[in-house]
Design a protein around this motif. Structure first.
Motif, PDB file in Angstrom:
ATOM      1  N   VAL A 202      -7.216  70.731  33.651  1.00 32.37           N
ATOM      2  CA  VAL A 202      -5.756  70.845  33.667  1.00 32.37           C
ATOM      3  C   VAL A 202      -5.309  70.958  35.125  1.00 32.37           C
ATOM      4  O   VAL A 202      -5.816  71.803  35.864  1.00 32.37           O
ATOM      5  CB  VAL A 202      -5.297  72.086  32.868  1.00 32.37           C
ATOM      6  CG1 VAL A 202      -3.774  72.227  32.924  1.00 32.37           C
ATOM      7  CG2 VAL A 202      -5.772  72.001  31.413  1.00 32.37           C
ATOM      8  N   PRO A 203      -4.373  70.104  35.573  1.00 27.23           N
ATOM      9  CA  PRO A 203      -3.933  70.162  36.977  1.00 27.23           C
ATOM     10  C   PRO A 203      -3.110  71.415  37.269  1.00 27.23           C
ATOM     11  O   PRO A 203      -2.606  72.079  36.360  1.00 27.23           O
ATOM     12  CB  PRO A 203      -3.089  68.890  37.129  1.00 27.23           C
ATOM     13  CG  PRO A 203      -2.610  68.587  35.746  1.00 27.23           C
ATOM     14  CD  PRO A 203      -3.707  69.021  34.827  1.00 27.23           C
ATOM     15  N   GLU A 204      -2.917  71.708  38.547  1.00 32.22           N
ATOM     16  CA  GLU A 204      -2.263  72.950  38.969  1.00 32.22           C
ATOM     17  C   GLU A 204      -0.787  73.025  38.585  1.00 32.22           C
ATOM     18  O   GLU A 204      -0.231  74.123  38.492  1.00 32.22           O
ATOM     19  CB  GLU A 204      -2.393  73.118  40.482  1.00 32.22           C
ATOM     20  CG  GLU A 204      -3.814  73.420  40.941  1.00 32.22           C
ATOM     21  CD  GLU A 204      -3.890  73.656  42.436  1.00 32.22           C
ATOM     22  OE1 GLU A 204      -2.840  73.561  43.106  1.00 32.22           O
ATOM     23  OE2 GLU A 204      -4.999  73.919  42.933  1.00 32.22           O
TER      24      GLU A 204
ATOM     25  N   SER B  15       3.412  65.748  43.188  1.00 39.70           N
ATOM     26  CA  SER B  15       3.401  64.581  44.075  1.00 39.70           C
ATOM     27  C   SER B  15       2.180  63.749  43.708  1.00 39.70           C
ATOM     28  O   SER B  15       1.343  64.179  42.914  1.00 39.70           O
ATOM     29  CB  SER B  15       3.329  65.022  45.536  1.00 39.70           C
ATOM     30  OG  SER B  15       2.132  65.755  45.768  1.00 39.70           O
ATOM     31  N   LEU B  16       2.058  62.577  44.286  1.00 43.06           N
ATOM     32  CA  LEU B  16       0.939  61.684  43.973  1.00 43.06           C
ATOM     33  C   LEU B  16      -0.405  62.365  44.192  1.00 43.06           C
ATOM     34  O   LEU B  16      -1.315  62.238  43.380  1.00 43.06           O
ATOM     35  CB  LEU B  16       1.035  60.417  44.834  1.00 43.06           C
ATOM     36  CG  LEU B  16      -0.134  59.419  44.726  1.00 43.06           C
ATOM     37  CD1 LEU B  16      -0.271  58.872  43.309  1.00 43.06           C
ATOM     38  CD2 LEU B  16       0.055  58.277  45.726  1.00 43.06           C
ATOM     39  N   SER B  17      -0.526  63.127  45.264  1.00 39.69           N
ATOM     40  CA  SER B  17      -1.806  63.770  45.592  1.00 39.69           C
ATOM     41  C   SER B  17      -2.187  64.874  44.602  1.00 39.69           C
ATOM     42  O   SER B  17      -3.343  65.264  44.528  1.00 39.69           O
ATOM     43  CB  SER B  17      -1.763  64.353  47.014  1.00 39.69           C
ATOM     44  OG  SER B  17      -0.728  65.320  47.126  1.00 39.69           O
TER      45      SER B  17
ATOM     46  N   MET C  42      -4.032  55.062  42.203  1.00 48.33           N
ATOM     47  CA  MET C  42      -2.736  54.471  41.880  1.00 48.33           C
ATOM     48  C   MET C  42      -1.983  54.230  43.175  1.00 48.33           C
ATOM     49  O   MET C  42      -2.097  55.012  44.132  1.00 48.33           O
ATOM     50  CB  MET C  42      -1.937  55.403  40.962  1.00 48.33           C
ATOM     51  CG  MET C  42      -2.566  55.602  39.586  1.00 48.33           C
ATOM     52  SD  MET C  42      -2.599  54.057  38.615  1.00 48.33           S
ATOM     53  CE  MET C  42      -3.566  54.595  37.188  1.00 48.33           C
ATOM     54  N   GLU C  43      -1.217  53.144  43.212  1.00 50.31           N
ATOM     55  CA  GLU C  43      -0.536  52.751  44.447  1.00 50.31           C
ATOM     56  C   GLU C  43       0.956  52.523  44.182  1.00 50.31           C
ATOM     57  O   GLU C  43       1.416  51.380  44.126  1.00 50.31           O
ATOM     58  CB  GLU C  43      -1.179  51.488  45.003  1.00 50.31           C
ATOM     59  CG  GLU C  43      -2.658  51.668  45.338  1.00 50.31           C
ATOM     60  CD  GLU C  43      -3.377  50.346  45.534  1.00 50.31           C
ATOM     61  OE1 GLU C  43      -3.835  50.106  46.669  1.00 50.31           O
ATOM     62  OE2 GLU C  43      -3.472  49.567  44.567  1.00 50.31           O
ATOM     63  N   PRO C  44       1.711  53.611  44.013  1.00 55.61           N
ATOM     64  CA  PRO C  44       3.142  53.453  43.723  1.00 55.61           C
ATOM     65  C   PRO C  44       3.901  52.736  44.830  1.00 55.61           C
ATOM     66  O   PRO C  44       4.948  52.137  44.584  1.00 55.61           O
ATOM     67  CB  PRO C  44       3.624  54.904  43.547  1.00 55.61           C
ATOM     68  CG  PRO C  44       2.600  55.752  44.226  1.00 55.61           C
ATOM     69  CD  PRO C  44       1.303  55.027  44.054  1.00 55.61           C
TER      70      PRO C  44
END
Length: 206
Positions: free
Chosen positions: A164-166, A184-186, A194-196
């Protein structure tokens, strides 16, 4: 409800990447694309091809959204102040089905969408069955009492292949999850890059 237009593992094969990091992905065995021409040698991809591929990969990751849906989300990301690519990721990750997947209440993004559709969830105490529902920071997602013994849920919680992410706090003993902040992406634990920024370039030209 969004209709899935192609098998999830076909998306992996088409991209040539295991985009969800699933052990059963056919890319783990065959890195070429699907179909009779899948093993043909690939030439160098054009800038447009790279941009299109980035868009299709990001769109496919979130349950193979329709182009109309994805374009609408992109348009909203463009209207928000700041980096459009980062805004796009934030909007995609704030979808209810994405939060359900991140909280490990479902094994796949597709299963998460179905889980929401079938009315198994409460958001801030109210039943919500719309996968695209926008979850706000501070919102609490809860699995309904009568749904807490579903096999798909209990198996998903035990999956060792992802954490589970932070930006989501999940309490699997109470079957609740809190969306802490817009990531954010990171922050997002994508199994494939992924390359938004390329998605932004794609829509800027089309």
């Amino acid at each position: 409800m969004t209709k899935r237009t192609s098998a999830k593992y076909k998306i992996d094969r088409r991209m040539g990447e295991n985009i969800w990091g699933r052990p059963k992905s056919p890319v783990n065995r065959r890195e070429y694309g699907p179909g009779q021409h899948g093993q043909r040698r690939k030439g160098k991809m054009s800038d447009f091809g790279l941009q299109l591929r980035a868009k299709q990969k990001l769109k496919g990751y979130y349950g193979d959204l329709t182009e109309k849906q994805f374009r609408r989300i992109y348009a909203e990301a463009e209207r928000i102040r700041g980096d459009t690519g980062e805004n796009l990721i934030g909007l995609l990750e704030s979808r209810l089905d994405a939060i359900v997947y991140r909280a490990k209440f479902a094994p796949t993004v597709f299963a998460a969408r179905q889980f929401v559709n079938h009315g198994h969830l409460l958001v801030n105490g109210k039943r919500v069955n719309i996968p695209s529902y926008r979850v706000r920071p501070g919102d609490v997602i809860e699995v309904r009492e009568r749904s807490r013994q579903l096999v798909v849920l209990l198996e998903a919680v035990q999956l060792p292949e992802r954490d589970v992410p932070e930006y989501v706090i999940a309490d699997h003993s109470k079957m609740t999850a809190t969306y802490v902040r817009t990531p954010s992406l990171s922050d997002v634990p994508y199994a494939a890059a992924m390359e938004p920024n390329l998605v932004v370039e794609y829509y800027a030209k089309n």
